[in-house]
Structure formats: C-alpha cells, structure tokens
Design a protein around this motif. Structure first.
Motif, mmCIF file in Angstrom:
data_model
loop_
_atom_site.group_PDB
_atom_site.id
_atom_site.type_symbol
_atom_site.label_atom_id
_atom_site.label_comp_id
_atom_site.label_asym_id
_atom_site.label_seq_id
_atom_site.Cartn_x
_atom_site.Cartn_y
_atom_site.Cartn_z
ATOM 1 N N PRO A 151 0.825 -1.213 0.000
ATOM 2 C CA PRO A 151 0.000 0.000 0.000
ATOM 3 C C PRO A 151 0.862 1.267 0.000
ATOM 4 C CG PRO A 151 -0.724 -1.530 1.704
ATOM 5 C CD PRO A 151 0.562 -2.071 1.150
ATOM 6 N N VAL A 152 0.323 2.325 -0.566
ATOM 7 C CA VAL A 152 1.020 3.614 -0.661
ATOM 8 C C VAL A 152 0.419 4.547 0.375
ATOM 9 C CG1 VAL A 152 1.563 5.555 -2.172
ATOM 10 C CG2 VAL A 152 1.413 3.234 -3.110
ATOM 11 N N ASP A 153 1.270 5.120 1.225
ATOM 12 C CA ASP A 153 0.774 5.930 2.343
ATOM 13 C C ASP A 153 1.155 7.408 2.228
ATOM 14 O OD1 ASP A 153 3.455 5.703 2.821
ATOM 15 O OD2 ASP A 153 3.257 4.998 4.881
ATOM 16 N N TYR A 154 1.290 7.919 1.022
ATOM 17 C CA TYR A 154 1.588 9.329 0.809
ATOM 18 C C TYR A 154 0.747 9.813 -0.373
ATOM 19 C CZ TYR A 154 4.735 7.013 -2.439
ATOM 20 O OH TYR A 154 5.253 6.201 -3.399
ATOM 21 N N PRO A 155 0.604 11.124 -0.530
ATOM 22 C CA PRO A 155 -0.247 11.653 -1.598
ATOM 23 C C PRO A 155 0.228 11.206 -2.983
ATOM 24 C CG PRO A 155 0.380 13.394 -0.069
ATOM 25 C CD PRO A 155 1.192 12.187 0.297
ATOM 26 N N HIS A 156 -0.701 10.763 -3.780
ATOM 27 C CA HIS A 156 -0.397 10.349 -5.140
ATOM 28 C C HIS A 156 -1.693 10.289 -5.949
ATOM 29 C CE1 HIS A 156 -1.523 6.657 -3.072
ATOM 30 N NE2 HIS A 156 -1.817 6.133 -4.244
ATOM 31 N N LEU A 157 -1.556 10.412 -7.250
ATOM 32 C CA LEU A 157 -2.683 10.253 -8.154
ATOM 33 C C LEU A 157 -2.809 8.774 -8.474
ATOM 34 C CD1 LEU A 157 -4.859 11.346 -10.131
ATOM 35 C CD2 LEU A 157 -3.015 11.553 -11.828
ATOM 36 N N VAL A 158 -4.020 8.267 -8.392
ATOM 37 C CA VAL A 158 -4.269 6.872 -8.730
ATOM 38 C C VAL A 158 -4.981 6.829 -10.082
ATOM 39 C CG1 VAL A 158 -5.461 4.750 -8.069
ATOM 40 C CG2 VAL A 158 -4.454 6.211 -6.307
ATOM 41 N N LEU A 159 -4.375 6.117 -11.013
ATOM 42 C CA LEU A 159 -4.991 5.902 -12.312
ATOM 43 C C LEU A 159 -5.637 4.531 -12.315
ATOM 44 C CD1 LEU A 159 -2.134 7.164 -14.668
ATOM 45 C CD2 LEU A 159 -4.103 8.445 -13.800
ATOM 46 N N ASP A 160 -6.803 4.433 -12.889
ATOM 47 C CA ASP A 160 -7.494 3.154 -12.991
ATOM 48 C C ASP A 160 -6.901 2.390 -14.167
ATOM 49 O OD1 ASP A 160 -9.230 1.010 -13.417
ATOM 50 O OD2 ASP A 160 -11.017 2.184 -12.918
ATOM 51 N N GLY A 161 -6.266 1.282 -13.877
ATOM 52 C CA GLY A 161 -5.634 0.470 -14.910
ATOM 53 C C GLY A 161 -6.613 -0.123 -15.900
ATOM 54 N N ASP A 174 -2.632 16.436 -17.316
ATOM 55 C CA ASP A 174 -3.171 17.460 -16.416
ATOM 56 C C ASP A 174 -2.257 17.673 -15.207
ATOM 57 O OD1 ASP A 174 -5.317 17.787 -18.128
ATOM 58 O OD2 ASP A 174 -6.717 16.621 -16.886
ATOM 59 N N VAL A 175 -1.715 16.596 -14.654
ATOM 60 C CA VAL A 175 -0.796 16.707 -13.519
ATOM 61 C C VAL A 175 0.470 17.446 -13.943
ATOM 62 C CG1 VAL A 175 0.719 15.396 -11.965
ATOM 63 C CG2 VAL A 175 -1.665 14.707 -12.258
ATOM 64 N N ILE A 176 1.008 17.076 -15.095
ATOM 65 C CA ILE A 176 2.223 17.728 -15.592
ATOM 66 C C ILE A 176 1.965 19.214 -15.831
ATOM 67 C CG2 ILE A 176 3.811 17.873 -17.560
ATOM 68 C CD1 ILE A 176 3.516 14.778 -17.769
ATOM 69 N N GLN A 177 0.863 19.519 -16.464
ATOM 70 C CA GLN A 177 0.535 20.918 -16.738
ATOM 71 C C GLN A 177 0.394 21.701 -15.443
ATOM 72 O OE1 GLN A 177 -3.050 21.510 -19.012
ATOM 73 N NE2 GLN A 177 -2.379 23.528 -19.675
ATOM 74 N N ASN A 178 -0.250 21.122 -14.446
ATOM 75 C CA ASN A 178 -0.404 21.779 -13.151
ATOM 76 C C ASN A 178 0.957 22.018 -12.496
ATOM 77 O OD1 ASN A 178 -1.851 22.891 -10.989
ATOM 78 N ND2 ASN A 178 -1.766 20.940 -9.904
ATOM 79 N N GLN A 179 1.832 21.021 -12.546
ATOM 80 C CA GLN A 179 3.180 21.158 -11.986
ATOM 81 C C GLN A 179 3.946 22.285 -12.678
ATOM 82 O OE1 GLN A 179 4.814 19.959 -9.513
ATOM 83 N NE2 GLN A 179 3.549 18.265 -8.839
ATOM 84 N N LEU A 180 3.848 22.322 -14.000
ATOM 85 C CA LEU A 180 4.571 23.330 -14.759
ATOM 86 C C LEU A 180 4.045 24.737 -14.485
ATOM 87 C CD1 LEU A 180 5.017 21.431 -18.116
ATOM 88 C CD2 LEU A 180 6.739 21.868 -16.360
ATOM 89 N N LEU A 181 2.758 24.857 -14.375
ATOM 90 C CA LEU A 181 2.177 26.169 -14.084
ATOM 91 C C LEU A 181 2.625 26.661 -12.708
ATOM 92 C CD1 LEU A 181 -1.408 25.698 -15.521
ATOM 93 C CD2 LEU A 181 0.467 27.046 -16.501
ATOM 94 N N ASN A 182 2.808 25.726 -11.774
ATOM 95 C CA ASN A 182 3.270 26.090 -10.429
ATOM 96 C C ASN A 182 4.753 26.465 -10.411
ATOM 97 O OD1 ASN A 182 0.773 25.752 -9.206
ATOM 98 N ND2 ASN A 182 1.133 23.581 -8.822
ATOM 99 N N LYS A 183 5.531 25.990 -11.395
ATOM 100 C CA LYS A 183 6.969 26.305 -11.451
ATOM 101 C C LYS A 183 7.239 27.660 -12.088
ATOM 102 C CE LYS A 183 8.934 21.689 -11.524
ATOM 103 N NZ LYS A 183 9.843 20.782 -12.180
#
Length: 184
Positions: A151-161, A174-183
C-alpha cells in the motif's frame, strides 16, 4: 501549455538499471532481498540524478523548464522510501489494477525480464554468492519476499488500470501541466 519549447522533457525507465544477475533471478522466479533492493534503488537514483544533471547542463541558458518523467514498478515500500528521500518533490502517479489484470499484462510483455509472481528469495547476488533470506515473520513483511504490491501511504494520483490509455494519459498530462504552471 503555452509553448512546448519552454520545456525540456526527459523520460527515464528505471528498468535499464536492473543488473543482469537480477534479471536472471527474476526469470527463475527469485526476487531480490531487502539489501539487494536498497543497493539497486541507490544505483537507480544515481542514474536519475546523473541524467537530470546532464539535461540541466544541456539547458545552460536555463530558458527551459526541466521535466523528468520516470517510470518503474515501485512495488516495495523500501524502494519508494529511498526514492522519495532523494527526490522529495516528485509527483507520484500510480496505476491501480487488479492482481489478475496485472498478471495478465505482465505475462503479455515481450522481451521483459519480469514474468510475474510465484518466486522465492534464495537469490544469487551479483558477486555469485547466495543472498540469505530473512527468516523472522516481522521482517518478512518488511522484506516483502513475496514481491506483493505494498500500500502507498503518501499523496499520489491513482490511475485506474482498466481505463483507456488515452484517459489515463489525459490525467497525467493534467498533472504535468499543473506542476509546470506552479513552477513558472
């Protein structure tokens, strides 16, 4: 994204860091010990650092934002912990599938060293010696000798396989774009 040329993407698959002796053991259904995994992830982190440093050197003008994308099956907690120590600002995106679907996909891969579960931990190390498996039940769980996804016990995005690749790719974008906008 406003201009793709503003970004320098590097894609790294940590499978290239898996030593041949470990691949051979996987093919026999033998999994690395805790000590072997820690050695592996240290080497893999060094690889990532070296690639990031090389990319930064190529981007000497500093006018592009570096975006490393790293793929690997972080099955074991110990490897995740070590990777997160070295790269604490990483954004984690994990694909969640049923065990049956994961096994099906693993078995369908061509030319890949890992062929699924069902192994032991009586491994031959890189120096030709046999690694001693941990016997106590307390450490067996920590050692994850059955190579089960922990199990993963830290924040992460879960994609449905089970979702279409395009659906999950959009979520990653969307995650990448959000990260880049924050940088910026």
């Amino acid at each position: 994204l406003s201009n793709v040329d503003e970004f320098l993407y590097i894609y790294l698959d940590l499978d290239v860091c898996v030593p041949q002796w470990m691949k051979d053991n996987f093919a026999k259904g033998m999994y690395p010990t805790l000590a072997q995994r820690l050695d592996f992830i240290s080497t893999a982190c060094d690889y990532v650092s070296d690639k990031i440093n090389s990319a930064q050197n190529e981007n000497q003008s500093g006018n592009r934002i570096l975006l490393p994308i790293i793929s690997f099956s972080f099955v074991n907690t110990d490897m995740r912990i070590e990777f997160r120590k070295r790269f604490p600002d990483s954004e984690w995106i994990l694909v969640d599938t049923s065990k049956a679907l994961a096994e099906e996909r693993i078995l369908s891969r061509e030319d890949h060293f890992y062929k699924g579960s069902g192994g032991t931990q009586n491994n031959e190390g890189g120096d030709g010696t046999t690694a001693k498996a941990v016997e106590s039940s307390d450490t067996a769980d920590k050692d994850n000798s059955e190579w089960e996804f922990q199990p993963v016990d830290y924040p992460h995005l879960v994609l449905d396989g089970n979702d279409e690749v395009a659906t999950n790719a959009k979520k990653i974008f969307d995650v990448i774009q959000n990260q880049l906008l924050n940088k910026k």
